[in-house]
Scaffold this active site. Structure first.
Site, PDB file in Angstrom:
ATOM      1  N   HIS A   1       0.815  -1.225   0.000  1.00  0.00           N
ATOM      2  CA  HIS A   1       0.000   0.000   0.000  1.00  0.00           C
ATOM      3  C   HIS A   1       0.847   1.272   0.000  1.00  0.00           C
ATOM      4  O   HIS A   1       0.381   2.313  -0.448  1.00  0.00           O
ATOM      5  CB  HIS A   1      -0.973  -0.003   1.196  1.00  0.00           C
ATOM      6  CG  HIS A   1      -0.290   0.147   2.531  1.00  0.00           C
ATOM      7  ND1 HIS A   1       0.273  -0.916   3.207  1.00  0.00           N
ATOM      8  CD2 HIS A   1      -0.060   1.234   3.304  1.00  0.00           C
ATOM      9  CE1 HIS A   1       0.809  -0.490   4.341  1.00  0.00           C
ATOM     10  NE2 HIS A   1       0.618   0.811   4.420  1.00  0.00           N
TER      11      HIS A   1
ATOM     12  N   HIS B   1       3.369   9.489  12.618  1.00  0.00           N
ATOM     13  CA  HIS B   1       2.530   8.324  12.974  1.00  0.00           C
ATOM     14  C   HIS B   1       3.366   7.168  13.474  1.00  0.00           C
ATOM     15  O   HIS B   1       4.544   7.057  13.147  1.00  0.00           O
ATOM     16  CB  HIS B   1       1.619   7.881  11.832  1.00  0.00           C
ATOM     17  CG  HIS B   1       2.274   7.226  10.644  1.00  0.00           C
ATOM     18  ND1 HIS B   1       3.315   7.779   9.951  1.00  0.00           N
ATOM     19  CD2 HIS B   1       2.019   6.048  10.022  1.00  0.00           C
ATOM     20  CE1 HIS B   1       3.656   6.977   8.944  1.00  0.00           C
ATOM     21  NE2 HIS B   1       2.886   5.913   8.980  1.00  0.00           N
TER      22      HIS B   1
HETATM   23  O1  LIG Z   1       2.288  -2.232   8.018  1.00  0.00           O
HETATM   24  C1  LIG Z   1       1.068  -2.290   8.243  1.00  0.00           C
HETATM   25  O2  LIG Z   1       0.433  -3.330   8.087  1.00  0.00           O
HETATM   26  C2  LIG Z   1       0.314  -1.069   8.731  1.00  0.00           C
HETATM   27  C3  LIG Z   1       0.823   0.154   8.096  1.00  0.00           C
HETATM   28  C4  LIG Z   1       0.125   1.463   8.405  1.00  0.00           C
HETATM   29  C5  LIG Z   1      -0.851   1.637   9.385  1.00  0.00           C
HETATM   30  C6  LIG Z   1      -1.389   2.908   9.620  1.00  0.00           C
HETATM   31  C7  LIG Z   1      -0.979   3.998   8.906  1.00  0.00           C
HETATM   32  C8  LIG Z   1      -0.008   3.830   7.937  1.00  0.00           C
HETATM   33  O3  LIG Z   1       0.462   4.884   7.215  1.00  0.00           O
HETATM   34  C9  LIG Z   1       0.532   2.558   7.666  1.00  0.00           C
HETATM   35  O4  LIG Z   1       1.453   2.415   6.689  1.00  0.00           O
HETATM   36 FE   FE2 Z   2       3.035   3.467   5.869  1.00  0.00          FE
END
Ligand code: A1EG2
Ligand code: FE2
Length: 312
Positions: free
Chosen positions: A115, A179
């Site tokens: 993602h 974050h």
């Molecule tokens: O690595 C994972 O599965 C979670 C990643 C993830 C969660 C919240 C905000 C984000 O920007 C993010 O990348």
């Molecule tokens: Fe991320």
């Protein structure tokens, strides 16, 4: 050569666990406008700086930078699976050019991306394949990290390459701002967790579903006193965006990795993709930047921001 830059936070929680409808609608409007602008710009090439979250890259071989000459989306969270349209020969030209500028990058002819790479493509272009894209993965989640000054140099070299092309180029940076999602650390990890971080490619559907459920469960308590993760840091985010907007990019050379982790959260280092993107633009000429949106959104575990820039 014409360049448009867009830097966007990503969050796999968008659509899975949303904030209040007004905030979600504000973000939808900003992203719709971004997509429209990209469509009008009609890029001939996208250079995409993105992080990976233990989907393509693991500690069995963890490079600081990887240029993909071929890439496959793993389809995590709500993103689609499948190949990206990577122009292999042009990506190889970029690798040769950047090496010649004294920046060593790793190379992958078949990189799994997640993602971090695909959400921004879907949001800005509606597809994984609409435009040719060269993904450049910057390690932002798996410490230790190269210093911020190296990210600026990487971006500069990539920008010099872009300036040699007679093309409309969209530069994208994906991630951040402040974050700290529940991503495990190798240091001190239990042995199954360490095994995953070292060599956890292509998890079973059950393992992937469990990981995504863990992220949603954390989102539901993020920012409350029951959650022990570093809270979002609006002040840090705004100062960072101001730094980018005021053409003071060299100030990132003073950034200290551990200080940022403590003040704004461990995954804040995804802003390395923004640093590279802005450094690439700055290498092509003087730029002007615009802050399109910012809000700290606990439900998304994201200091959520969008910035645009172009040459003056
Ligand atoms: O690595 C994972 O599965 C979670 C990643 C993830 C969660 C919240 C905000 C984000 O920007 C993010 O990348
Ligand atoms: Fe991320």
């Amino acid at each position: 050569m014409t360049i448009l830059l867009k830097c966007l936070s990503h969050t796999p929680l968008r659509g899975l666990y949303d904030p209040n409808p007004e905030t979600a609608a504000e973000v939808n409007a900003v992203l719709d406008a971004t997509k429209k602008e990209v469509e009008e710009f009609d890029p001939e090439l996208i250079v995409l700086f993105a992080p990976d979250h233990y989907n393509g890259l693991f500690y069995d071989l963890m490079p600081p930078f990887v240029v993909a000459t071929g890439a496959n989306s793993v389809g995590d969270y709500l993103t689609p699976e499948g190949k990206l349209s990577v122009p292999e020969d042009l990506a190889l030209d970029l690798v040769r050019f950047v090496h010649d500028k004294d920046i060593d990058v790793a190379l992958s002819h078949r990189l799994d991306v997640d993602h971090g790479c695909t959400q921004i493509l879907m949001e800005t272009t509606g597809s994984l394949t609409r435009y040719p894209v060269i993904p450049i993965i910057i390690n932002s989640v798996a410490p230790p990290f190269t210093p911020y000054r190296r990210i600026r140099k990487l971006g500069e070299a990539v920008g010099q390459f872009i300036a040699t092309l007679n093309k409309r180029v969209l530069i994208l940076g994906s991630g951040g701002l402040s974050h700290e999602p529940p991503v495990p650390l190798l240091s001190g990890a239990a042995s199954e967790v360490a095994e995953f971080l070292i060599c956890g490619r292509r998890p079973t559907p059950e393992a992937r579903a469990a990981r995504e459920a863990r992220t949603v469960a954390t989102a539901k308590i993020f920012g409350t006193s029951t959650c022990n993760l570093t809270p979002l840091n609006e002040e840090w985010d705004k100062a960072f965006m101001d730094l980018l907007a005021s053409n003071e990019l060299q100030k990132v050379d003073d950034f200290e990795v551990d200080v940022i982790s403590k003040e704004a959260g461990r995954s804040t280092h995804e802003v390395r993709t923004w640093v590279a993107a802005f450094a690439a633009l700055a290498a092509a000429g003087e730029y002007k930047a615009r802050q399109d949106y910012y809000k700290p959104i606990n439900e998304w575990i994201a200091g959520y921001g969008v910035m645009s820039a172009e040459l003056v």
